[in-house]
Design an enzyme around this catalytic site. Structure first.
Site, PDB file in Angstrom:
ATOM      1  N   ASP A  98       0.820  -1.213   0.000  1.00 45.75           N
ATOM      2  CA  ASP A  98       0.000   0.000   0.000  1.00 45.75           C
ATOM      3  C   ASP A  98       0.854   1.263   0.000  1.00 45.75           C
ATOM      4  O   ASP A  98       0.716   2.105  -0.876  1.00 45.75           O
ATOM      5  CB  ASP A  98      -0.936   0.009   1.208  1.00 45.75           C
ATOM      6  CG  ASP A  98      -1.795   1.264   1.239  1.00 45.75           C
ATOM      7  OD1 ASP A  98      -2.574   1.454   0.293  1.00 45.75           O
ATOM      8  OD2 ASP A  98      -1.653   2.061   2.173  1.00 45.75           O
ATOM      9  N   HIS A 116       2.590   4.901  -3.033  1.00 45.59           N
ATOM     10  CA  HIS A 116       2.816   6.290  -2.640  1.00 45.59           C
ATOM     11  C   HIS A 116       4.284   6.698  -2.678  1.00 45.59           C
ATOM     12  O   HIS A 116       4.649   7.624  -3.404  1.00 45.59           O
ATOM     13  CB  HIS A 116       2.243   6.549  -1.240  1.00 45.59           C
ATOM     14  CG  HIS A 116       0.800   6.207  -1.120  1.00 45.59           C
ATOM     15  ND1 HIS A 116      -0.190   6.871  -1.811  1.00 45.59           N
ATOM     16  CD2 HIS A 116       0.163   5.250  -0.402  1.00 45.59           C
ATOM     17  CE1 HIS A 116      -1.367   6.342  -1.521  1.00 45.59           C
ATOM     18  NE2 HIS A 116      -1.181   5.359  -0.680  1.00 45.59           N
TER      19      HIS A 116
END
Length: 88
Positions: A19, A24
């Protein structure tokens, strides 16, 4: 501070590395490490919509490919304090 904050079940299933790192941090890293865009005034037949997205994608890939592979001996795995207390 950064924590699971009610997302423990999600991270158990998909993983925090997938994640946060994949979605990111690698995006930010690649944008910061890529080369500066060329001066668009000197490109014949320049169409911004056709060019910029492709150029950014290619430069991000080039920046990420320049990173040496991760060596397992250089990796430290850990877990957040209180992670197992998250009810999700």
């Amino acid at each position: 501070p950064f924590g699971t904050e009610g997302r423990g079940g999600y991270f158990d299933r998909y993983g925090i590395i997938r994640d946060v790192m994949q979605n990111h941090l690698l995006q930010v890293l690649s944008l910061l490490a890529m080369e500066r865009p060329p001066n668009r005034d000197h490109i014949d037949g320049f169409k911004e919509s056709d060019y910029i997205a492709d150029w950014v994608r290619d430069e991000k890939v080039r920046a990420l490919k320049s990173i040496p592979p991760i060596v397992p001996e250089d990796v430290l795995l850990g877990q957040y304090h209180g992670y197992s207390d998250d009810p999700t």
